[in-house]
Design a protein around this motif. Structure first.
Motif, PDB file in Angstrom:
ATOM      1  N   ASP A   1     -31.635 -29.336  -8.508  1.00 32.48           N
ATOM      2  CA  ASP A   1     -31.675 -30.767  -8.207  1.00 32.48           C
ATOM      3  C   ASP A   1     -32.976 -31.355  -8.742  1.00 32.48           C
ATOM      4  OD1 ASP A   1     -31.610 -33.322  -7.207  1.00 32.48           O
ATOM      5  OD2 ASP A   1     -31.068 -32.750  -5.168  1.00 32.48           O
TER       6      ASP A   1
ATOM      7  N   ARG B   1     -31.067 -25.771  -3.945  1.00 32.87           N
ATOM      8  CA  ARG B   1     -31.693 -27.022  -4.386  1.00 32.87           C
ATOM      9  C   ARG B   1     -32.428 -26.910  -5.715  1.00 32.87           C
ATOM     10  NH1 ARG B   1     -30.244 -31.821  -1.981  1.00 32.87           N
ATOM     11  NH2 ARG B   1     -30.271 -31.702   0.296  1.00 32.87           N
TER      12      ARG B   1
ATOM     13  N   ASP C   1     -34.738 -35.849  -2.689  1.00 33.34           N
ATOM     14  CA  ASP C   1     -33.504 -35.424  -2.015  1.00 33.34           C
ATOM     15  C   ASP C   1     -33.764 -34.350  -0.966  1.00 33.34           C
ATOM     16  OD1 ASP C   1     -31.815 -37.155  -3.305  1.00 33.34           O
ATOM     17  OD2 ASP C   1     -31.125 -35.713  -4.794  1.00 33.34           O
ATOM     18  N   TYR C   2     -34.758 -33.508  -1.208  1.00 32.83           N
ATOM     19  CA  TYR C   2     -34.903 -32.319  -0.370  1.00 32.83           C
ATOM     20  C   TYR C   2     -36.334 -32.018   0.075  1.00 32.83           C
ATOM     21  CZ  TYR C   2     -36.162 -30.251  -4.917  1.00 32.83           C
ATOM     22  OH  TYR C   2     -36.737 -29.983  -6.131  1.00 32.83           O
TER      23      TYR C   2
ATOM     24  N   VAL D   1     -34.123 -34.351  -8.369  1.00 37.02           N
ATOM     25  CA  VAL D   1     -34.646 -35.421  -7.516  1.00 37.02           C
ATOM     26  C   VAL D   1     -35.339 -34.786  -6.313  1.00 37.02           C
ATOM     27  CG1 VAL D   1     -34.094 -37.511  -6.219  1.00 37.02           C
ATOM     28  CG2 VAL D   1     -32.777 -36.931  -8.269  1.00 37.02           C
TER      29      VAL D   1
ATOM     30  N   LEU E   1     -32.846 -43.317   2.798  1.00 43.46           N
ATOM     31  CA  LEU E   1     -31.590 -42.866   2.205  1.00 43.46           C
ATOM     32  C   LEU E   1     -30.644 -44.024   1.930  1.00 43.46           C
ATOM     33  CD1 LEU E   1     -30.977 -39.688   4.414  1.00 43.46           C
ATOM     34  CD2 LEU E   1     -31.656 -39.729   2.003  1.00 43.46           C
TER      35      LEU E   1
ATOM     36  N   ASP F   1     -31.044 -36.273   6.980  1.00 38.95           N
ATOM     37  CA  ASP F   1     -30.397 -35.954   5.702  1.00 38.95           C
ATOM     38  C   ASP F   1     -28.984 -35.436   5.922  1.00 38.95           C
ATOM     39  OD1 ASP F   1     -32.558 -36.602   3.958  1.00 38.95           O
ATOM     40  OD2 ASP F   1     -33.571 -34.775   4.593  1.00 38.95           O
TER      41      ASP F   1
ATOM     42  N   PHE G   1     -32.314 -45.212  -3.056  1.00 38.24           N
ATOM     43  CA  PHE G   1     -31.633 -44.445  -4.098  1.00 38.24           C
ATOM     44  C   PHE G   1     -30.546 -45.311  -4.731  1.00 38.24           C
ATOM     45  CE2 PHE G   1     -33.390 -41.380  -1.172  1.00 38.24           C
ATOM     46  CZ  PHE G   1     -33.889 -40.378  -1.983  1.00 38.24           C
TER      47      PHE G   1
ATOM     48  N   GLY H   1     -27.656 -41.804  -7.735  1.00 35.23           N
ATOM     49  CA  GLY H   1     -28.402 -41.063  -6.731  1.00 35.23           C
ATOM     50  C   GLY H   1     -29.863 -40.876  -7.066  1.00 35.23           C
TER      51      GLY H   1
END
Length: 278
Positions: free
Chosen positions: A182, A179, A187-188, A184, A26, A235, A30, A35
Protein backbone atom coordinates in the motif's frame (compact mmCIF):
# COMPACT_ATOMS: atom_id res chain seq x y z
CA UNK A 1 -6.14 13.90 40.70
CA UNK A 2 -3.73 11.04 41.39
CA UNK A 3 -1.58 9.93 38.48
CA UNK A 4 -3.04 6.43 38.51
CA UNK A 5 -6.26 8.13 37.36
CA UNK A 6 -4.93 11.18 35.51
CA UNK A 7 -2.57 9.50 33.04
CA UNK A 8 -4.93 6.67 32.02
CA UNK A 9 -7.73 9.27 31.72
CA UNK A 10 -5.57 11.32 29.34
CA UNK A 11 -4.88 8.24 27.21
CA UNK A 12 -8.53 7.09 27.16
CA UNK A 13 -10.16 10.50 26.63
CA UNK A 14 -7.42 11.46 24.18
CA UNK A 15 -8.03 8.21 22.33
CA UNK A 16 -11.77 8.91 22.15
CA UNK A 17 -11.10 12.34 20.63
CA UNK A 18 -8.50 10.77 18.33
CA UNK A 19 -11.09 8.19 17.21
CA UNK A 20 -13.46 11.01 16.22
CA UNK A 21 -10.68 12.91 14.43
CA UNK A 22 -9.67 9.78 12.52
CA UNK A 23 -13.29 9.28 11.42
CA UNK A 24 -13.29 12.88 10.20
CA UNK A 25 -10.00 12.32 8.37
CA UNK A 26 -11.25 9.15 6.66
CA UNK A 27 -14.42 10.97 5.55
CA UNK A 28 -12.78 14.13 4.20
CA UNK A 29 -9.03 13.72 3.62
CA UNK A 30 -9.00 11.06 0.87
CA UNK A 31 -10.11 11.29 -2.75
CA UNK A 32 -13.32 9.25 -3.20
CA UNK A 33 -12.27 7.69 -6.51
CA UNK A 34 -8.61 6.86 -5.99
CA UNK A 35 -8.30 6.72 -2.20
CA UNK A 36 -5.24 8.95 -2.36
CA UNK A 37 -4.75 11.46 0.48
CA UNK A 38 -5.54 15.12 -0.13
CA UNK A 39 -2.64 17.22 1.13
CA UNK A 40 -3.17 19.95 3.69
CA UNK A 41 -6.57 18.76 4.90
CA UNK A 42 -7.54 20.12 8.36
CA UNK A 43 -8.52 16.67 9.66
CA UNK A 44 -5.10 15.18 8.90
CA UNK A 45 -3.24 18.09 10.47
CA UNK A 46 -5.50 18.21 13.52
CA UNK A 47 -5.13 14.48 14.22
CA UNK A 48 -1.34 14.65 13.84
CA UNK A 49 -1.12 17.64 16.20
CA UNK A 50 -3.50 15.99 18.68
CA UNK A 51 -1.46 12.76 18.67
CA UNK A 52 1.77 14.70 19.27
CA UNK A 53 0.12 16.67 22.10
CA UNK A 54 -1.10 13.51 23.85
CA UNK A 55 2.32 11.86 23.50
CA UNK A 56 4.03 14.99 24.88
CA UNK A 57 1.58 15.25 27.80
CA UNK A 58 2.09 11.60 28.75
CA UNK A 59 5.86 11.95 28.42
CA UNK A 60 6.13 14.96 30.72
CA UNK A 61 3.60 13.70 33.27
CA UNK A 62 5.33 10.36 33.74
CA UNK A 63 8.87 11.77 33.93
CA UNK A 64 8.89 11.66 37.72
CA UNK A 65 7.68 8.03 37.86
CA UNK A 66 11.08 6.72 38.89
CA UNK A 67 10.33 4.18 41.63
CA UNK A 68 11.79 0.91 40.39
CA UNK A 69 10.16 -2.07 42.06
CA UNK A 70 10.16 -5.86 41.66
CA UNK A 71 7.31 -7.31 39.62
CA UNK A 72 5.14 -8.45 42.52
CA UNK A 73 5.14 -4.98 44.12
CA UNK A 74 4.97 -2.92 40.93
CA UNK A 75 1.80 -4.75 39.85
CA UNK A 76 0.39 -5.53 43.30
CA UNK A 77 -3.29 -6.46 42.83
CA UNK A 78 -4.11 -8.79 45.71
CA UNK A 79 -7.89 -8.77 46.20
CA UNK A 80 -8.31 -6.03 43.55
CA UNK A 81 -11.62 -7.05 41.97
CA UNK A 82 -11.60 -4.14 39.50
CA UNK A 83 -8.25 -5.25 38.09
CA UNK A 84 -9.41 -8.86 37.94
CA UNK A 85 -12.56 -7.84 36.03
CA UNK A 86 -10.55 -5.79 33.52
CA UNK A 87 -7.98 -8.56 33.03
CA UNK A 88 -10.60 -11.27 32.52
CA UNK A 89 -12.46 -9.01 30.06
CA UNK A 90 -9.24 -8.50 28.10
CA UNK A 91 -8.64 -12.26 28.07
CA UNK A 92 -12.07 -12.94 26.59
CA UNK A 93 -11.50 -10.23 23.97
CA UNK A 94 -8.50 -12.27 22.81
CA UNK A 95 -10.54 -15.46 22.79
CA UNK A 96 -13.29 -13.73 20.81
CA UNK A 97 -10.62 -12.51 18.36
CA UNK A 98 -9.56 -16.12 17.81
CA UNK A 99 -13.20 -17.09 17.24
CA UNK A 100 -13.67 -14.28 14.71
CA UNK A 101 -10.58 -15.44 12.82
CA UNK A 102 -11.85 -19.03 12.78
CA UNK A 103 -15.17 -17.89 11.25
CA UNK A 104 -13.39 -16.03 8.44
CA UNK A 105 -10.57 -18.58 8.09
CA UNK A 106 -11.79 -20.15 4.80
CA UNK A 107 -11.73 -16.73 3.08
CA UNK A 108 -8.41 -15.81 4.68
CA UNK A 109 -6.93 -19.17 3.71
CA UNK A 110 -7.92 -18.76 0.07
CA UNK A 111 -6.30 -15.31 0.00
CA UNK A 112 -3.20 -16.82 1.62
CA UNK A 113 -3.06 -19.55 -1.04
CA UNK A 114 -3.09 -16.87 -3.73
CA UNK A 115 -0.28 -15.03 -1.98
CA UNK A 116 1.72 -18.25 -1.63
CA UNK A 117 1.36 -18.99 -5.32
CA UNK A 118 3.12 -15.68 -5.98
CA UNK A 119 5.99 -16.63 -3.69
CA UNK A 120 4.92 -15.68 -0.13
CA UNK A 121 4.86 -18.83 2.05
CA UNK A 122 4.54 -16.65 5.13
CA UNK A 123 0.98 -15.68 4.16
CA UNK A 124 -0.18 -19.29 4.59
CA UNK A 125 1.41 -19.62 8.03
CA UNK A 126 0.21 -16.42 9.67
CA UNK A 127 -3.60 -16.94 9.92
CA UNK A 128 -3.47 -20.22 11.92
CA UNK A 129 -0.56 -18.85 13.96
CA UNK A 130 -2.61 -15.78 14.93
CA UNK A 131 -5.52 -17.99 15.99
CA UNK A 132 -3.31 -20.24 18.09
CA UNK A 133 -1.54 -17.31 19.74
CA UNK A 134 -4.84 -15.58 20.57
CA UNK A 135 -6.01 -18.75 22.35
CA UNK A 136 -2.63 -18.99 24.07
CA UNK A 137 -2.89 -15.30 24.98
CA UNK A 138 -6.30 -15.93 26.55
CA UNK A 139 -4.77 -18.56 28.84
CA UNK A 140 -1.72 -16.37 29.55
CA UNK A 141 -3.82 -13.39 30.66
CA UNK A 142 -5.94 -15.58 32.95
CA UNK A 143 -2.75 -16.96 34.53
CA UNK A 144 -1.26 -13.47 34.97
CA UNK A 145 -4.48 -12.06 36.45
CA UNK A 146 -4.99 -15.03 38.77
CA UNK A 147 -1.43 -14.86 40.09
CA UNK A 148 -1.60 -11.12 40.74
CA UNK A 149 -5.10 -11.24 42.28
CA UNK A 150 -4.20 -14.07 44.65
CA UNK A 151 -0.59 -12.87 45.13
CA UNK A 152 0.59 -16.34 44.18
CA UNK A 153 4.26 -16.61 43.29
CA UNK A 154 6.66 -13.72 42.84
CA UNK A 155 6.18 -13.20 39.11
CA UNK A 156 9.79 -14.05 38.39
CA UNK A 157 10.54 -14.98 34.75
CA UNK A 158 6.87 -15.14 33.75
CA UNK A 159 6.48 -17.08 30.50
CA UNK A 160 2.82 -15.97 30.05
CA UNK A 161 4.02 -12.38 29.63
CA UNK A 162 6.38 -13.53 26.88
CA UNK A 163 3.47 -15.33 25.21
CA UNK A 164 1.67 -11.99 24.83
CA UNK A 165 4.81 -10.42 23.37
CA UNK A 166 4.96 -13.23 20.80
CA UNK A 167 1.32 -12.64 19.83
CA UNK A 168 1.95 -8.96 19.13
CA UNK A 169 5.15 -9.73 17.19
CA UNK A 170 3.19 -12.06 14.89
CA UNK A 171 0.41 -9.49 14.59
CA UNK A 172 2.95 -6.84 13.56
CA UNK A 173 4.38 -9.18 10.90
CA UNK A 174 0.85 -9.94 9.67
CA UNK A 175 -0.02 -6.27 9.47
CA UNK A 176 3.14 -5.44 7.54
CA UNK A 177 2.63 -8.40 5.21
CA UNK A 178 -0.85 -7.13 4.36
CA UNK A 179 0.09 -3.46 4.08
CA UNK A 180 3.55 -3.54 2.49
CA UNK A 181 2.20 -2.94 -1.02
CA UNK A 182 0.00 0.00 0.00
CA UNK A 183 1.71 3.25 -1.11
CA UNK A 184 -0.60 5.44 1.02
CA UNK A 185 1.02 5.59 4.46
CA UNK A 186 -1.96 7.45 5.95
CA UNK A 187 -4.06 4.34 5.30
CA UNK A 188 -2.26 2.35 7.98
CA UNK A 189 0.12 4.56 9.96
CA UNK A 190 -2.04 4.67 13.10
CA UNK A 191 -2.52 0.92 13.22
CA UNK A 192 1.25 0.45 12.97
CA UNK A 193 1.74 2.95 15.81
CA UNK A 194 -0.88 1.07 17.85
CA UNK A 195 0.64 -2.39 17.40
CA UNK A 196 4.25 -1.24 17.96
CA UNK A 197 3.49 0.84 21.07
CA UNK A 198 1.30 -1.94 22.52
CA UNK A 199 4.02 -4.51 21.84
CA UNK A 200 6.62 -2.33 23.55
CA UNK A 201 4.27 -1.67 26.47
CA UNK A 202 3.80 -5.41 27.04
CA UNK A 203 7.54 -5.96 26.52
CA UNK A 204 8.41 -3.50 29.30
CA UNK A 205 5.74 -4.98 31.57
CA UNK A 206 7.42 -8.34 31.00
CA UNK A 207 10.74 -6.65 31.74
CA UNK A 208 9.69 -6.31 35.38
CA UNK A 209 9.53 -10.10 35.57
CA UNK A 210 12.96 -10.72 34.06
CA UNK A 211 15.02 -7.74 35.17
CA UNK A 212 14.77 -4.37 36.89
CA UNK A 213 11.69 -2.62 35.54
CA UNK A 214 11.74 0.74 33.77
CA UNK A 215 8.61 2.56 35.04
CA UNK A 216 8.67 5.63 32.80
CA UNK A 217 9.08 3.66 29.59
CA UNK A 218 6.51 1.10 30.70
CA UNK A 219 3.87 3.70 31.56
CA UNK A 220 4.51 5.88 28.50
CA UNK A 221 4.48 3.06 25.95
CA UNK A 222 1.53 1.27 27.55
CA UNK A 223 -0.60 4.41 27.50
CA UNK A 224 0.51 5.28 23.97
CA UNK A 225 -0.63 1.77 23.04
CA UNK A 226 -4.02 2.59 24.58
CA UNK A 227 -4.25 5.92 22.75
CA UNK A 228 -3.25 4.68 19.29
CA UNK A 229 -5.37 1.52 19.61
CA UNK A 230 -8.43 3.69 20.20
CA UNK A 231 -7.53 5.97 17.28
CA UNK A 232 -7.08 3.15 14.80
CA UNK A 233 -10.34 1.49 15.81
CA UNK A 234 -11.91 4.14 13.54
CA UNK A 235 -10.25 2.41 10.54
CA UNK A 236 -11.75 -0.40 8.47
CA UNK A 237 -10.48 -3.44 10.35
CA UNK A 238 -11.65 -7.00 10.57
CA UNK A 239 -13.62 -7.94 13.68
CA UNK A 240 -10.65 -10.01 14.88
CA UNK A 241 -8.33 -6.99 14.69
CA UNK A 242 -10.85 -4.73 16.44
CA UNK A 243 -11.12 -7.22 19.29
CA UNK A 244 -7.33 -7.32 19.61
CA UNK A 245 -7.18 -3.53 19.75
CA UNK A 246 -9.84 -3.70 22.45
CA UNK A 247 -7.65 -6.17 24.33
CA UNK A 248 -4.71 -3.75 24.14
CA UNK A 249 -6.82 -0.89 25.51
CA UNK A 250 -8.15 -2.87 28.49
CA UNK A 251 -5.02 -4.88 29.35
CA UNK A 252 -2.55 -2.00 29.09
CA UNK A 253 -4.81 0.43 30.96
CA UNK A 254 -5.27 -2.05 33.81
CA UNK A 255 -1.53 -2.60 34.21
CA UNK A 256 -0.67 1.09 33.87
CA UNK A 257 -3.12 1.84 36.70
CA UNK A 258 -1.44 -0.81 38.89
CA UNK A 259 2.01 0.55 38.16
CA UNK A 260 0.92 4.14 38.90
CA UNK A 261 -0.83 3.23 42.16
CA UNK A 262 0.71 3.49 45.61
CA UNK A 263 2.72 0.36 46.37
CA UNK A 264 3.00 -1.61 49.59
CA UNK A 265 6.09 -0.95 51.62
CA UNK A 266 8.95 -3.34 51.30
CA UNK A 267 12.69 -3.55 50.94
CA UNK A 268 13.96 -2.85 47.45
CA UNK A 269 16.71 -4.90 45.86
CA UNK A 270 19.99 -3.02 45.66
CA UNK A 271 19.95 -2.76 41.86
CA UNK A 272 16.61 -0.94 41.83
CA UNK A 273 18.11 2.04 43.62
CA UNK A 274 20.13 3.05 40.57
CA UNK A 275 18.76 6.02 38.62
CA UNK A 276 16.95 5.19 35.38
CA UNK A 277 18.26 6.55 32.12
CA UNK A 278 15.27 7.21 29.88
Amino acid sequence: MHKNKLLPAIALLGGAVGFALRKWELATAFEPGTGLPISGMPATITLAVWSAAIAAALFFLCRDCKERLPYDRAFAAEGNSLYLTAAVLSAFLLLASAGAEIVTFPITYQAALSAESSGSRLALTLPPLRIGLCVLGFLCVLMIAGNLYRAKGRGKESLPLLGLCLLFCVWLISDYQGRAADPVILDYVYEVFAIISSLLGIYFIAGYSFQTGKPRRTILLSLLGVFFSMVTMADRHSLADLLRYGFAVVFLTAHAVLLLSEHPAGELPAETEEPEHA
